[in-house]
Scaffold this motif. Sequence first.
Motif, PDB file in Angstrom:
ATOM      1  N   SER A 167       0.814  -1.230   0.000  1.00 32.07           N
ATOM      2  CA  SER A 167       0.000   0.000   0.000  1.00 32.07           C
ATOM      3  C   SER A 167       0.839   1.268   0.000  1.00 32.07           C
ATOM      4  N   ASP A 168       2.153   1.131   0.197  1.00 32.49           N
ATOM      5  CA  ASP A 168       3.043   2.294   0.215  1.00 32.49           C
ATOM      6  C   ASP A 168       3.487   2.601  -1.214  1.00 32.49           C
ATOM      7  N   ALA A 169       2.867   3.616  -1.821  1.00 38.12           N
ATOM      8  CA  ALA A 169       3.115   3.914  -3.236  1.00 38.12           C
ATOM      9  C   ALA A 169       4.567   4.308  -3.507  1.00 38.12           C
ATOM     10  N   ILE A 170       5.171   5.080  -2.608  1.00 38.25           N
ATOM     11  CA  ILE A 170       6.559   5.500  -2.808  1.00 38.25           C
ATOM     12  C   ILE A 170       7.491   4.294  -2.781  1.00 38.25           C
ATOM     13  N   HIS A 171       7.248   3.388  -1.837  1.00 38.12           N
ATOM     14  CA  HIS A 171       8.053   2.162  -1.760  1.00 38.12           C
ATOM     15  C   HIS A 171       7.916   1.358  -3.049  1.00 38.12           C
ATOM     16  N   VAL A 172       6.702   1.241  -3.543  1.00 36.34           N
ATOM     17  CA  VAL A 172       6.460   0.476  -4.773  1.00 36.34           C
ATOM     18  C   VAL A 172       7.242   1.085  -5.936  1.00 36.34           C
ATOM     19  N   LEU A 173       7.211   2.404  -6.070  1.00 37.25           N
ATOM     20  CA  LEU A 173       7.897   3.074  -7.178  1.00 37.25           C
ATOM     21  C   LEU A 173       9.412   2.863  -7.090  1.00 37.25           C
ATOM     22  N   LYS A 174       9.963   2.958  -5.889  1.00 37.76           N
ATOM     23  CA  LYS A 174      11.404   2.749  -5.711  1.00 37.76           C
ATOM     24  C   LYS A 174      11.801   1.326  -6.094  1.00 37.76           C
ATOM     25  N   MET A 175      11.059   0.360  -5.582  1.00 41.60           N
ATOM     26  CA  MET A 175      11.387  -1.036  -5.862  1.00 41.60           C
ATOM     27  C   MET A 175      11.220  -1.359  -7.344  1.00 41.60           C
ATOM     28  N   LYS A 176      10.194  -0.765  -7.961  1.00 38.03           N
ATOM     29  CA  LYS A 176       9.971  -1.037  -9.385  1.00 38.03           C
ATOM     30  C   LYS A 176      11.120  -0.497 -10.225  1.00 38.03           C
ATOM     31  N   ASP A 177      11.655   0.661  -9.860  1.00 32.58           N
ATOM     32  CA  ASP A 177      12.814   1.195 -10.577  1.00 32.58           C
ATOM     33  C   ASP A 177      13.989   0.222 -10.507  1.00 32.58           C
ATOM     34  N   ILE A 178      14.217  -0.339  -9.333  1.00 38.74           N
ATOM     35  CA  ILE A 178      15.359  -1.238  -9.141  1.00 38.74           C
ATOM     36  C   ILE A 178      15.170  -2.535  -9.912  1.00 38.74           C
ATOM     37  N   VAL A 179      14.002  -3.152  -9.777  1.00 38.29           N
ATOM     38  CA  VAL A 179      13.788  -4.433 -10.470  1.00 38.29           C
ATOM     39  C   VAL A 179      13.725  -4.227 -11.987  1.00 38.29           C
ATOM     40  N   SER A 180      13.291  -3.043 -12.419  1.00 33.53           N
ATOM     41  CA  SER A 180      13.262  -2.747 -13.857  1.00 33.53           C
ATOM     42  C   SER A 180      14.675  -2.592 -14.411  1.00 33.53           C
ATOM     43  N   ALA A 181      15.566  -1.989 -13.627  1.00 32.48           N
ATOM     44  CA  ALA A 181      16.958  -1.881 -14.064  1.00 32.48           C
ATOM     45  C   ALA A 181      17.586  -3.263 -14.199  1.00 32.48           C
ATOM     46  N   LEU A 182      17.286  -4.148 -13.268  1.00 28.57           N
ATOM     47  CA  LEU A 182      17.800  -5.514 -13.347  1.00 28.57           C
ATOM     48  C   LEU A 182      17.213  -6.252 -14.548  1.00 28.57           C
ATOM     49  N   GLU A 183      15.945  -6.019 -14.828  1.00 27.18           N
ATOM     50  CA  GLU A 183      15.330  -6.627 -16.007  1.00 27.18           C
ATOM     51  C   GLU A 183      15.985  -6.110 -17.286  1.00 27.18           C
ATOM     52  N   SER A 184      16.304  -4.821 -17.309  1.00 27.48           N
ATOM     53  CA  SER A 184      16.988  -4.252 -18.473  1.00 27.48           C
ATOM     54  C   SER A 184      18.369  -4.872 -18.648  1.00 27.48           C
ATOM     55  N   ALA A 185      19.038  -5.185 -17.529  1.00 33.90           N
ATOM     56  CA  ALA A 185      20.341  -5.859 -17.610  1.00 33.90           C
ATOM     57  C   ALA A 185      20.201  -7.229 -18.251  1.00 33.90           C
ATOM     58  N   ALA A 186      19.165  -7.970 -17.859  1.00 34.02           N
ATOM     59  CA  ALA A 186      18.927  -9.287 -18.466  1.00 34.02           C
ATOM     60  C   ALA A 186      18.652  -9.155 -19.958  1.00 34.02           C
ATOM     61  N   ASP A 187      17.846  -8.150 -20.327  1.00 38.35           N
ATOM     62  CA  ASP A 187      17.574  -7.899 -21.749  1.00 38.35           C
ATOM     63  C   ASP A 187      18.863  -7.585 -22.502  1.00 38.35           C
ATOM     64  N   ALA A 188      19.749  -6.815 -21.853  1.00 41.97           N
ATOM     65  CA  ALA A 188      21.004  -6.432 -22.499  1.00 41.97           C
ATOM     66  C   ALA A 188      21.894  -7.650 -22.742  1.00 41.97           C
ATOM     67  N   PHE A 189      21.912  -8.585 -21.806  1.00 40.84           N
ATOM     68  CA  PHE A 189      22.687  -9.815 -22.013  1.00 40.84           C
ATOM     69  C   PHE A 189      22.135 -10.605 -23.199  1.00 40.84           C
TER      70      PHE A 189
END
Length: 206
Positions: free
Chosen positions: A169-191
């Motif tokens: 329910s914490d929107a700010i927490h969700v946005l922060k975590m989504k940025d981090i997991v999205s960067a990791l997903e982009s790393a996988a895409d880059a590989f």
Amino acid sequence: MAFRLTPKEDSFYELFGISAGHLVQAAKELTNLLAVQTPEDRKTVVDRMHDLEHLGDEATHEIMRRVNASFITPFDREDIYALASKLDDCMDYMEEAADLVELYQVDELPKGVAKQIEIIGRMADLTSNAMPRLRAMQDLSEYWIEINRLENQADKHYRRLVANLFENSDAIHVLKMKDIVSALESAADAFESVANTVEGIAVKES
């Protein structure tokens, strides 16, 4: 006995190996980031990641310099540029994820992030092991097939992670975590992009 009339610049293979080796070390630092307990420890890990990113940039710039200075290259110049750039992308996204953990002052990452980093670590190892085989352009198909499989696995895991995040329910927490997991997903895409580039090079050179 055949003689080559013009010398071919073979140091690119070594530089690609060096660049991929930095990715293996960066993946290990991401793993270390999961275990840190204090902001000071977190900063130490992130600083090491910044150092690796700088080393990766140096390797990329050296590859570009040698392309411009070489009359004959091992394979197409455009492919050398592309492979160097895509290896650099992998590092950039891993560094971005680590940087965001520090900037957002994240004390604890979602449990699913460990699986993301595990997949990235495996992709980094496979990529590093594949670079020496560019010289002979042999035994590479298993590499790109496995990378593609891992990227599909990473995609599915990322979607589950994001879905779980939105249960908070914490929107700010969700946005922060989504940025981090999205960067990791982009790393996988880059590989995967690296593997696709290697496949294209192998097809051209076969």
